[in-house]
Design a protein around this motif. Structure first.
Motif, PDB file in Angstrom:
ATOM      1  N   UNK A   1      11.461   3.326   7.679  1.00 31.53           N
ATOM      2  CA  UNK A   1      10.780   2.030   7.491  1.00 31.53           C
ATOM      3  C   UNK A   1       9.297   2.179   7.169  1.00 31.53           C
ATOM      4  N   UNK A   2       8.641   3.173   7.773  1.00 33.88           N
ATOM      5  CA  UNK A   2       7.214   3.395   7.508  1.00 33.88           C
ATOM      6  C   UNK A   2       6.992   3.732   6.041  1.00 33.88           C
ATOM      7  N   UNK A   3       7.740   4.701   5.504  1.00 29.78           N
ATOM      8  CA  UNK A   3       7.577   5.089   4.105  1.00 29.78           C
ATOM      9  C   UNK A   3       8.096   4.023   3.155  1.00 29.78           C
ATOM     10  N   UNK A   4       9.136   3.281   3.550  1.00 26.51           N
ATOM     11  CA  UNK A   4       9.649   2.203   2.702  1.00 26.51           C
ATOM     12  C   UNK A   4       8.611   1.098   2.543  1.00 26.51           C
ATOM     13  N   UNK A   5       7.913   0.785   3.636  1.00 29.79           N
ATOM     14  CA  UNK A   5       6.854  -0.226   3.566  1.00 29.79           C
ATOM     15  C   UNK A   5       5.712   0.254   2.658  1.00 29.79           C
ATOM     16  N   UNK A   6       5.347   1.525   2.777  1.00 27.78           N
ATOM     17  CA  UNK A   6       4.302   2.069   1.918  1.00 27.78           C
ATOM     18  C   UNK A   6       4.739   2.089   0.450  1.00 27.78           C
ATOM     19  N   UNK A   7       6.016   2.362   0.208  1.00 28.39           N
ATOM     20  CA  UNK A   7       6.524   2.319  -1.167  1.00 28.39           C
ATOM     21  C   UNK A   7       6.415   0.907  -1.737  1.00 28.39           C
ATOM     22  N   UNK A   8       6.677  -0.103  -0.887  1.00 27.20           N
ATOM     23  CA  UNK A   8       6.505  -1.487  -1.334  1.00 27.20           C
ATOM     24  C   UNK A   8       5.067  -1.792  -1.702  1.00 27.20           C
ATOM     25  N   UNK A   9       4.119  -1.267  -0.944  1.00 26.05           N
ATOM     26  CA  UNK A   9       2.709  -1.461  -1.283  1.00 26.05           C
ATOM     27  C   UNK A   9       2.366  -0.749  -2.590  1.00 26.05           C
ATOM     28  N   UNK A  10       2.907   0.448  -2.779  1.00 23.89           N
ATOM     29  CA  UNK A  10       2.640   1.192  -4.020  1.00 23.89           C
ATOM     30  C   UNK A  10       3.168   0.429  -5.224  1.00 23.89           C
ATOM     31  N   UNK A  11       4.333  -0.174  -5.100  1.00 20.84           N
ATOM     32  CA  UNK A  11       4.907  -0.920  -6.223  1.00 20.84           C
ATOM     33  C   UNK A  11       4.120  -2.199  -6.526  1.00 20.84           C
ATOM     34  N   UNK A  12       3.199  -2.571  -5.651  1.00 20.78           N
ATOM     35  CA  UNK A  12       2.333  -3.730  -5.902  1.00 20.78           C
ATOM     36  C   UNK A  12       0.992  -3.330  -6.500  1.00 20.78           C
ATOM     37  N   UNK A  13       0.799  -2.068  -6.841  1.00 17.69           N
ATOM     38  CA  UNK A  13      -0.451  -1.650  -7.471  1.00 17.69           C
ATOM     39  C   UNK A  13      -0.598  -2.347  -8.832  1.00 17.69           C
ATOM     40  N   UNK A  14      -1.802  -2.845  -9.093  1.00 16.01           N
ATOM     41  CA  UNK A  14      -2.109  -3.484 -10.375  1.00 16.01           C
ATOM     42  C   UNK A  14      -3.416  -2.912 -10.903  1.00 16.01           C
ATOM     43  N   UNK A  15      -3.678  -3.099 -12.208  1.00 12.42           N
ATOM     44  CA  UNK A  15      -4.897  -2.515 -12.747  1.00 12.42           C
ATOM     45  C   UNK A  15      -5.193  -2.931 -14.160  1.00 12.42           C
ATOM     46  N   UNK A  16      -5.559  -1.944 -14.960  1.00 13.88           N
ATOM     47  CA  UNK A  16      -6.103  -2.172 -16.283  1.00 13.88           C
ATOM     48  C   UNK A  16      -5.127  -2.889 -17.213  1.00 13.88           C
ATOM     49  N   UNK A  17      -3.862  -2.486 -17.212  1.00 12.18           N
ATOM     50  CA  UNK A  17      -2.907  -3.069 -18.151  1.00 12.18           C
ATOM     51  C   UNK A  17      -2.677  -4.543 -17.837  1.00 12.18           C
ATOM     52  N   UNK A  18      -2.559  -4.873 -16.565  1.00 13.30           N
ATOM     53  CA  UNK A  18      -2.380  -6.283 -16.200  1.00 13.30           C
ATOM     54  C   UNK A  18      -3.588  -7.119 -16.634  1.00 13.30           C
ATOM     55  N   UNK A  19      -4.787  -6.563 -16.478  1.00 10.19           N
ATOM     56  CA  UNK A  19      -5.974  -7.295 -16.911  1.00 10.19           C
ATOM     57  C   UNK A  19      -5.977  -7.470 -18.427  1.00 10.19           C
ATOM     58  N   UNK A  20      -5.586  -6.423 -19.164  1.00  9.94           N
ATOM     59  CA  UNK A  20      -5.544  -6.509 -20.623  1.00  9.94           C
ATOM     60  C   UNK A  20      -4.532  -7.549 -21.074  1.00  9.94           C
TER      61      UNK A  20
ATOM     62  N   UNK B   1      13.821  -3.180   1.300  1.00 15.74           N
ATOM     63  CA  UNK B   1      15.239  -3.249   1.675  1.00 15.74           C
ATOM     64  C   UNK B   1      16.062  -2.156   0.995  1.00 15.74           C
ATOM     65  N   UNK B   2      16.043  -2.003  -0.344  1.00 13.99           N
ATOM     66  CA  UNK B   2      16.840  -0.925  -0.943  1.00 13.99           C
ATOM     67  C   UNK B   2      16.347   0.470  -0.557  1.00 13.99           C
ATOM     68  N   UNK B   3      15.044   0.620  -0.307  1.00 17.53           N
ATOM     69  CA  UNK B   3      14.541   1.929   0.114  1.00 17.53           C
ATOM     70  C   UNK B   3      15.125   2.319   1.472  1.00 17.53           C
ATOM     71  N   UNK B   4      15.167   1.379   2.401  1.00 19.89           N
ATOM     72  CA  UNK B   4      15.765   1.665   3.708  1.00 19.89           C
ATOM     73  C   UNK B   4      17.276   1.886   3.590  1.00 19.89           C
ATOM     74  N   UNK B   5      17.909   1.236   2.619  1.00 17.17           N
ATOM     75  CA  UNK B   5      19.335   1.456   2.393  1.00 17.17           C
ATOM     76  C   UNK B   5      19.611   2.913   2.006  1.00 17.17           C
TER      77      UNK B   5
END
Length: 820
Positions: A438-457, A429-433
């Motif tokens: 919309x295509x890149x805003x949706x992809x940005x939302x997916x990128x912000x959901x990336x998780x990995x090593x720090x979350x596991x630690x 929503x704020x990205x589209x604002x």
């Protein structure tokens, strides 16, 4: 040693284990339930030969486990002396390290076809070695992953994690957090506060469900889950974007800036949560812990960072920092980890703060990354994934004590999925604002959901604090794998940084009118290319016509930094500050001043990994509507270097024509002498779109009084477009004595090669298309002998050391619509 938090009867049970058995025993011991049955006790007795560091043991000093004062033996005398190696901790550790390294690499080899990132494969590799899969057999688990080895595994993993977080934060620029920009600030704040609020609201509903285990719906537990799942950690995002090759794209830069805000808020919440939770709710203790953390931050800002800047100033340009300085920094990291653990901030807080205080890039940041990253990432960090996988046990999701644990953990998984969707929407929503598609805003939302090593630690650490039980920990690890395993392939599949409508943006020199402004994007990564580029620009300058517009781009390899930047050195009034530019760009700015209004230079600097630098080049060419990109290709140095390989992806993906400038004689004066610029240019013409573009570029040089142009046409076929191009050149320059057109009839490949070699000393610059017409006979005969395929067959021949000429070579490829 610290006393273990077990009762005296529990200690007796631990002695029965010796080699370590099912991880379910942890929960039994803590809850005071009866220990395992006769079969597992027999298994424990069978593994009692395990000696190592903890045996023999005295149960003295009020139930503390203490080693005797006898000699500690960590390795065996050898199989031939009847002393098996797997009875000792060091060989067991080596075997464990080999198993996790092999398993994670094997998983990566299988799953990378599905575009899975390395961190997901590492986590899955650790889970496969856990009790749910390969070590489900009790006898195998007791020998290869005994209970006593967990301590050394976690210790080495924590040591590696501490230095890994330090190195990852060394590569970050804290100014991005302090000056994120309005767009990144809004997206970063909304994308953590909204998911956090949604998950806390859902937590209130879960507390009213009587079928859920009461331990899982406490406010502290659900708050921890909400904070953990709402935070996008900056280092994890940098690593994954770098692996995807998107770090220096427009969307990647926005994601990094937004995640810096998101991560700062998330870490603040986690520090507050840790201080309050671990203090047992005592406000004074929590305040002491927070004050100590603030003291570490102040030390890093006002003591450690000035020392690091002093070291950078004392290091000469291109020099290296001394080994004593590196050792002192590493020792400071160890002290910071110890102090932050003492004050209750966990051992990772100090290294994170110190890492941010080290200036990124060369000389200091790059050297620290170079010395530490490989050994930490490839040797120590696999132990973290192994430690996490060994306590991932899906059998703990079974129901017991009239409470549906499966139902409870299912709701935790639902909470994680709701957090994923809420974060996706709150980023979209704020990205589209801010006018992001919309295509890149949706992809940005997916990128912000990336998780990995720090979350596991973090999950592993809070499992150690007993905030999480085995079942909850297992479900959250599964959620991390699913989130990242879904988001990364989607981003990799559907985001193309150059996927725009090129119908308007793409252009070529052939399409320009004779006196129209020519826009050139001139790239350089080495001072040896500057004289050849300035010579080409001088020949391209139309006297009395519209000015030549040059976008000068200095290519700088990204070393010891995760911040890829495209820097524009012109201010709002179109003035460049020489103090902020390197000597390469200053040479082009001086050339602009020398030409007195005939040439306009806009200086830029691209700081990025060589493997993704073409994205900055193509993006800048697209936004500036450049007609041609000129990139250097220095022959008299090692042309297999990364800097030269960096140009190869430009050729197929550029939004305009590409000219690869081969400078065989990089010496000479940088600025041309007024009134004395004399160049003999040659165009080799077979036909085809690339050759016609080369001919169009050569014809523009005829407007310079000091340029003489010779066109050598190899007559092999009668293509009407090629004939039109030659006839147009002749008609427009009928009375121009600086033009000479020569036709060469070549009936076979030998005659063609002989004709090419005959021009070895005639020209100062040879312009040729990258690909010739299909009837040139060269592609089939010489393609397999080409040393540099990006130059084409003829360009490779002219650039080779066998061609005895000091003439520069410009290899032109026309891209875009209408190039066929």
């Amino acid at each position: 040693m610290q006393p273990f938090p077990f009762s005296s009867s529990s200690l007796d049970a631990i002695l029965l284990f010796q080699g370590g058995l099912r991880l379910r025993l942890f929960a039994d011991l803590e809850a005071g339930r009866p220990l395992l049955g006769k079969m597992e006790a027999d298994m424990a007795h069978a593994s009692a030969r395990y000696q190592g560091t903890y045996s023999p043991v005295n149960l003295t000093y009020d139930a503390e486990i203490c080693d005797t004062k006898g000699a500690i033996k960590i390795a065996s005398d050898g199989l031939f002396l009847g002393d098996p190696s797997l009875d000792y901790p060091f060989p067991v550790l080596l075997l464990q390290l080999l198993l996790i390294a092999f398993t994670s690499r094997l998983v990566y080899a299988v799953l990378r076809t599905l575009k899975q990132p390395r961190v997901v494969c590492d986590i899955i590799g650790g889970i496969l070695l856990g009790p749910c899969f390969f070590t489900h057999n009790l006898r195998f688990r007791a020998r290869v992953f005994p209970y006593k080895s967990f301590g050394q595994l976690r210790t080495l993993a924590s040591f590696g994690l501490m230095f890994k977080l330090f190195v990852m934060n060394v590569k970050l620029d804290p100014s991005i957090i302090l000056r994120p920009g309005k767009k990144a600030l809004s997206i970063g704040l909304v994308s953590i506060l909204v998911p956090f609020g949604v998950q806390v609201g859902l937590s209130d509903l879960l507390r009213e469900n009587n079928r859920i285990d009461r331990k899982l719906v406490t406010s502290s537990f659900l708050t921890f889950i909400a904070v953990c799942l709402s935070t996008t950690t900056y280092p994890v995002l940098a690593d994954l974007l770098d692996e995807l090759g998107l770090l220096n794209t427009e969307l990647g830069r926005l994601a990094m800036s937004s995640s810096s805000v998101n991560s700062a808020v998330g870490w603040l919440l986690l520090v507050l949560y840790s201080a309050i939770e671990l203090s047992g709710g005592r406000s004074i203790t929590a305040l002491h812990s927070l004050a100590s953390c603030s003291g570490l931050v102040l030390f890093a800002v006002f003591v450690f960072r000035p020392c690091m800047r002093w070291i950078v100033r004392r290091t000469p340009r291109g020099g290296r920092v001394g080994g004593g300085v590196i050792m002192a920094i590493m020792s400071t990291v160890l002290v910071s980890g110890l102090v932050s653990d003492i004050v209750g901030a966990t051992f990772i807080f100090g290294p994170i703060v110190l890492g941010l205080a080290v200036p990124d890039g060369p000389p200091l940041g790059a050297q620290l990354v170079e010395k530490l990253e490989m050994i930490v990432t490839e040797m120590l960090m696999p132990l973290l994934f192994l430690s996490g996988g060994l306590i991932t046990d899906y059998s703990e999701l079974a129901d017991h004590d009239n409470i549906s644990i499966a139902n409870s953990t299912m709701w935790i998984f639902v909470l994680a999925i709701v957090g994923f969707v809420a974060k996706l929407v709150s980023t979209l929503v704020p990205a589209m604002y801010f006018d992001i598609s919309p295509h890149n805003a949706l992809l940005l939302g997916l990128i912000m959901n990336f998780r990995g090593m720090i979350e596991m630690a973090i999950l592993l650490n809070y499992r150690s604090f007993k905030i999480l039980d085995i079942g909850s920990y297992t479900v959250l690890i599964l959620a991390i794998v699913l989130m990242t395993g879904i988001a990364v392939p989607l981003v990799k599949r559907y985001y193309d940084p150059l996927s725009v409508d090129y119908v308007v943006g793409r252009c070529s020199i052939e399409q320009l009118k004779p006196h129209a402004e020519l826009r050139i994007l001139a790239c350089m990564h080495d001072e040896e290319a500057v004289p050849a580029i300035i010579g080409l620009l001088e020949a391209s300058c139309v006297e009395g016509g519209n000015p030549l517009c040059v976008y000068a781009l200095h290519l700088v390899e990204q070393l010891g930094s995760a911040n890829a930047n495209l820097i524009a050195h012109n201010n709002n009034k179109e003035f460049a500050d020489p103090s902020k530019m390197g000597h390469l760009l200053n040479a082009l700015v001086h050339y602009e001043q020398f030409k007195k209004g005939q040439v306009v230079v806009h200086p830029f600097t691209a700081i990025a990994p060589y493997k993704t630098m073409h994205q900055d080049i193509c993006s800048l060419a697209l936004h500036k509507s450049a007609a041609i990109i000129v990139v250097p290709f220095i022959i008299n140095k090692d042309s297999t270097a990364d800097a030269d390989r960096a140009i190869r992806p430009i050729v197929p993906s550029a939004p305009c024509s590409v000219g690869i400038l081969v400078s065989k004689n990089a010496g000479g004066s940088v600025l041309p002498i007024p009134g004395h610029f004399q160049q003999h240019m040659g165009v080799l013409f077979w036909g085809g779109p690339d050759d016609r573009e080369a001919l169009a570029y050569g014809s523009r040089m005829l407007y310079h009084k000091g340029v003489q142009l010779s066109v050598i046409r190899f007559v092999l076929a009668n293509d009407h477009k090629d004939n039109e191009a030659i006839e147009k050149l002749k008609s427009e320059n009928m009375n121009n004595e600086h033009l000479r057109v020569q036709e060469v009839v070549a009936r076979d490949m030998e005659q063609t090669i002989s004709a090419i070699r005959s021009i070895d000393t005639q020209f100062d610059l040879v312009i040729v298309g990258r690909q010739q017409s299909s009837s040139s006979l060269l592609e089939q005969g010489l393609a397999e002998w080409s040393e540099f395929p990006e130059l084409g067959v003829v360009g490779d021949m002219l650039a080779s050391s066998d061609f005895h000429s000091f003439a520069s070579v410009l290899v032109v490829q026309r891209n875009g619509y209408g190039s066929k």
